[in-house]
Design an enzyme around this catalytic site. Structure first.
Site, mmCIF file in Angstrom:
data_model
loop_
_atom_site.group_PDB
_atom_site.id
_atom_site.type_symbol
_atom_site.label_atom_id
_atom_site.label_comp_id
_atom_site.label_asym_id
_atom_site.label_seq_id
_atom_site.Cartn_x
_atom_site.Cartn_y
_atom_site.Cartn_z
ATOM 1 N N ASN A 108 0.827 -1.041 0.023
ATOM 2 C CA ASN A 108 0.091 0.024 0.107
ATOM 3 C C ASN A 108 0.903 1.183 0.091
ATOM 4 O OD1 ASN A 108 -2.324 1.460 0.498
ATOM 5 N ND2 ASN A 108 -1.519 1.989 2.459
ATOM 6 N N HIS A 110 0.881 5.203 1.170
ATOM 7 C CA HIS A 110 0.108 5.777 2.088
ATOM 8 C C HIS A 110 0.884 7.374 2.274
ATOM 9 C CE1 HIS A 110 -2.222 6.959 5.423
ATOM 10 N NE2 HIS A 110 -1.268 7.636 6.119
ATOM 11 N N GLU A 148 -3.251 -7.230 8.943
ATOM 12 C CA GLU A 148 -4.552 -6.897 9.439
ATOM 13 C C GLU A 148 -4.918 -5.774 9.929
ATOM 14 O OE1 GLU A 148 -6.285 -10.571 11.025
ATOM 15 O OE2 GLU A 148 -5.475 -11.918 9.497
ATOM 16 N N ASP A 151 -2.862 0.383 8.196
ATOM 17 C CA ASP A 151 -1.366 1.144 7.995
ATOM 18 C C ASP A 151 -0.295 0.438 8.979
ATOM 19 O OD1 ASP A 151 -2.531 2.587 5.973
ATOM 20 O OD2 ASP A 151 -3.119 4.185 7.474
ATOM 21 N N GLU A 181 5.292 9.986 -3.602
ATOM 22 C CA GLU A 181 4.694 8.737 -3.910
ATOM 23 C C GLU A 181 5.068 8.028 -5.280
ATOM 24 O OE1 GLU A 181 0.299 8.975 -3.069
ATOM 25 O OE2 GLU A 181 0.665 10.604 -1.906
HETATM 26 C C1 GAR Z 1 -2.689 9.017 -2.934
HETATM 27 O O1 GAR Z 1 -2.173 10.102 -2.392
HETATM 28 C C2 GAR Z 1 -2.512 7.721 -1.891
HETATM 29 O O2 GAR Z 1 -1.333 7.859 -1.038
HETATM 30 C C3 GAR Z 1 -3.809 7.851 -1.216
HETATM 31 O O3 GAR Z 1 -4.870 8.219 -1.971
HETATM 32 C C4 GAR Z 1 -4.138 8.944 -2.931
HETATM 33 C C5 GAR Z 1 -4.734 8.336 -4.310
HETATM 34 O O4 GAR Z 1 -4.173 8.965 -5.329
HETATM 35 N N1 GAR Z 1 -4.039 6.752 -0.288
HETATM 36 C C6 GAR Z 1 -4.407 6.811 0.738
HETATM 37 O O5 GAR Z 1 -4.778 7.814 1.339
HETATM 38 C C7 GAR Z 1 -4.678 5.430 1.696
HETATM 39 N N2 GAR Z 1 -4.692 5.589 3.093
HETATM 40 P P1 GAR Z 1 -4.160 8.464 -6.804
HETATM 41 O O6 GAR Z 1 -5.576 7.906 -7.330
HETATM 42 O O7 GAR Z 1 -4.107 9.596 -7.738
HETATM 43 O O8 GAR Z 1 -3.179 7.535 -6.960
#
Ligand code: GAR
Length: 211
Positions: A108, A110, A148, A151, A181
């Site tokens: 994942n 985050h 489980e 995060d 990311e």
């Molecule tokens: C991203 O910033 C990702 O890190 C976050 O959602 C966004 C999705 O953007 N994820 C979370 O917050 C998970 N807890 P994207 O659809 O443009 O990749």
């Protein structure tokens, strides 16, 4: 070849980073074999379509119970033949059965430096709102294995990003995506494809590149 299935919920910029890395030959042979979204009509599915990657929507609303949805999601992942499941902005709780079956094979991304601003309620913009409200000077992103908890799985990679004067949740989100990311996620997939990630006592060890 490592078969990767990407689970998405929205815009799919992290999915795009993976697609771009694969097309540039930077995933060490890992291949995105399927994309699944829990939301219909999201741009992430269009991105998959454009690159001729098999894709589908499986949403809880299509089923009469959560159990049926969970079964359908697991079945779809199995049908694509996933070796690795990547949660790229997938905002649905992963079924327990899937976590057990794919132990240390679900990752994942985050948008914070875990253990800050993570866990239940921290997703998307809320993470950046939390960071700005606390006044941290650095935030960032984390790629981790999924266990489980929320995060809580073993951390694979992290990258800090500086908070700037005048940042809004949106500007911070954009910078964390660009500077962390979109770099970390393809890098984690590459390391896994190269067999360089080991998990011992819930901690990740990255083996050095074979010369
Ligand atoms: C991203 O910033 C990702 O890190 C976050 O959602 C966004 C999705 O953007 N994820 C979370 O917050 C998970 N807890 P994207 O659809 O443009 O990749």
């Amino acid at each position: 070849m490592l078969k990767v299935v990407v689970l998405v919920s929205g815009g799919g910029t992290n999915l795009q980073a993976l697609i771009d890395a694969e097309e540039a030959g930077k995933l060490s042979g890992a291949k995105i074999v399927g994309v699944i979204s829990n939301n219909e009509g999201v741009y992430a599915l269009e991105r998959a379509q454009k690159h001729e990657i098999p894709n589908r929507c499986i949403s809880p609303g299509m089923f009469s119970s959560r159990e049926e949805f969970n079964e359908a999601l697991l079945l779809a992942v199995e049908e694509y033949g996933a070796d690795l499941i990547v949660l790229a902005g997938f905002l649905v709780v992963i079924p327990k059965k899937m976590i057990q079956k794919y132990e240390n094979r679900i990752i994942n991304i985050h948008p914070s430096l875990i253990p800050a601003f993570c866990g239940t309620g921290y997703y998307g913009l809320k993470v950046h709102e939390g960071a700005l409200a606390r006044g941290v000077k650095y935030t960032g992103a984390t790629v981790h294995f999924v266990d489980e908890g929320t995060d809580t799985g073993p951390i694979i990679l992290q990258k800090p990003v500086a908070v700037e004067e005048g940042d809004t949740p949106k500007s911070l989100q954009q910078r964390v995506m660009e500077q962390a990311e979109w770099i970390l996620l393809p890098e984690a997939v590459r390391l896994i494809a190269e067999g360089r990630i080991q998990v011992e006592n819930k901690k990740v060890r990255i083996l050095s590149e074979k010369k």
